[in-house]
Motif scaffolding. Structure first.
Motif, short mmCIF file in Angstrom:
data_model
loop_
_atom_site.label_atom_id
_atom_site.label_comp_id
_atom_site.label_asym_id
_atom_site.label_seq_id
_atom_site.Cartn_x
_atom_site.Cartn_y
_atom_site.Cartn_z
N GLN A 136 83.06 38.35 16.41
CA GLN A 136 83.61 37.34 15.86
C GLN A 136 82.71 35.36 16.42
OE1 GLN A 136 85.31 35.91 12.94
NE2 GLN A 136 85.00 38.07 12.55
N PRO A 137 82.22 34.86 16.22
CA PRO A 137 81.17 34.57 17.05
C PRO A 137 82.48 33.29 18.22
CG PRO A 137 81.23 33.37 14.58
CD PRO A 137 81.84 34.75 15.11
N GLU A 138 81.63 32.68 18.80
CA GLU A 138 82.46 31.25 19.23
C GLU A 138 82.75 30.37 18.55
OE1 GLU A 138 82.68 30.76 23.96
OE2 GLU A 138 81.06 31.99 23.56
N THR A 169 84.72 16.86 11.58
CA THR A 169 84.12 17.18 12.68
C THR A 169 83.26 17.85 12.05
OG1 THR A 169 86.15 18.94 11.77
CG2 THR A 169 86.76 17.22 13.58
N TYR A 170 82.19 18.70 12.70
CA TYR A 170 81.83 19.68 12.35
C TYR A 170 82.24 21.27 12.99
CZ TYR A 170 77.99 18.87 14.55
OH TYR A 170 76.47 18.69 15.65
N GLU A 171 81.71 22.91 12.53
CA GLU A 171 82.41 23.51 13.52
C GLU A 171 80.96 24.16 14.04
OE1 GLU A 171 85.29 26.72 12.75
OE2 GLU A 171 83.47 27.03 11.40
N ILE A 172 80.47 24.20 15.22
CA ILE A 172 79.58 24.97 16.67
C ILE A 172 79.56 26.63 16.52
CG2 ILE A 172 77.60 24.43 17.37
CD1 ILE A 172 78.29 21.77 18.22
N LEU A 173 78.55 27.30 16.20
CA LEU A 173 79.03 28.79 16.43
C LEU A 173 78.37 29.73 17.60
CD1 LEU A 173 79.78 30.26 12.87
CD2 LEU A 173 81.10 28.89 14.22
N PHE A 174 78.34 30.49 18.34
CA PHE A 174 77.79 31.25 19.45
C PHE A 174 78.00 32.20 19.27
CE2 PHE A 174 77.63 26.37 20.84
CZ PHE A 174 76.65 26.25 21.41
N LYS A 179 70.79 38.95 26.10
CA LYS A 179 70.83 37.88 26.96
C LYS A 179 70.22 36.81 25.45
CE LYS A 179 65.67 38.79 26.86
NZ LYS A 179 64.71 38.75 27.76
N TRP A 180 70.53 36.90 24.63
CA TRP A 180 70.02 36.47 23.65
C TRP A 180 71.40 35.59 23.07
CZ3 TRP A 180 65.13 36.00 23.90
CH2 TRP A 180 64.47 37.11 24.12
N ILE A 181 71.31 33.56 23.29
CA ILE A 181 72.02 33.33 22.14
C ILE A 181 71.14 32.56 20.97
CG2 ILE A 181 72.82 31.01 22.68
CD1 ILE A 181 73.93 32.81 24.72
N ILE A 182 72.29 32.96 19.87
CA ILE A 182 72.09 32.71 18.58
C ILE A 182 73.08 31.25 18.28
CG2 ILE A 182 72.25 33.49 16.30
CD1 ILE A 182 71.17 36.05 17.46
N TRP A 183 73.04 30.44 17.83
CA TRP A 183 73.42 29.60 17.55
C TRP A 183 73.82 28.30 16.48
CZ3 TRP A 183 73.49 23.67 18.96
CH2 TRP A 183 71.94 23.47 19.61
N GLY A 184 74.52 27.56 16.38
CA GLY A 184 73.92 26.51 15.00
C GLY A 184 73.80 26.86 14.11
#
Length: 204
Positions: A136-138, A169-174, A179-184
């Motif tokens: 599950q994403p942060e 509000t809007y939700e930002i996921l990570f 070593k990779w960060i997939i977000w936004g």
């Protein structure tokens, strides 16, 4: 126009013309019987979001459908042929609070050989589909507030300068994979696409 046509019309989105329209492909690839999602790391030479991880895609151009846009951009960025791409269907539409609308399409790239255009892509990243199923994403919430212009006609509205503007509000996921960060926006599209892949039992 006839009344019967109105009954079956597809609703439009009010204010859609003010949004910048983009389309992306969510590519699935097969490696030794395991399904991966294919991402790009954007080139550091790009003006917008250099170095970030995204799906192949870009701005919708006049005269093409949104699906055609997603395929064209994938061909240009990953140096594959149209014949290698099988679009399975539309994903969900991501509507950004910043006047941006991203139309996603879920598809397969066959016989992918790790090719990409160095003008736009620094490298490609392959993440097992099961990673997103099991992780599950942060989640973080960012606040949105009204900021009317200085010449806003407060005298025309009840309450004037003390009008109780709605806040949101809007939700930002990570997602953090190796070593990779997939977000936004990309993380939002990933989460939605994986749910659709499972809901519709999509397989390579």
């Amino acid at each position: 126009m006839k009344k019967e046509q109105f009954l079956i019309r597809q609703p439009g989105i009010i204010g859609e013309e003010e949004f910048r329209q983009y389309a992306v492909l969510v590519p699935m690839i097969d490696i030794d019987g395991i399904t991966y999602l294919l991402f790009e790391k954007r080139s550091s030479k790009l003006r917008y979001q250099p170095g970030e991880i995204c799906f192949p895609g870009g701005k919708h151009e006049t005269g093409e459908t949104l699906q055609e846009c997603s395929v064209r951009e994938t061909v240009e960025e990953l140096l594959v042929t149209r014949q290698q791409i099988e679009v399975l269907g539309p994903g969900d539409i991501y509507i950004s609070p910043f006047n941006l609308m991203i139309h996603s399409y879920i598809g397969i790239i066959r016989e992918y050989r790790d090719t990409f255009s160095t003008d736009e892509v620094a490298e490609v990243i392959k993440v097992p589909l099961d990673f997103f199923r099991n992780k599950q994403p942060e989640k973080f919430e960012s606040k949105l507030n009204h900021e009317p212009p200085k010449d806003f006609p407060y005298e025309r509205i009840t309450g004037g300068e003390n009008y109780p503007w709605a806040k949101g509000t809007y939700e930002i996921l990570f997602y953090h994979y190796e070593k990779w960060i997939i977000w936004g926006m990309t993380a939002q599209i990933v989460k939605s696409a994986v749910n659709l892949i499972d809901e519709y039992n999509i397989r390579i």
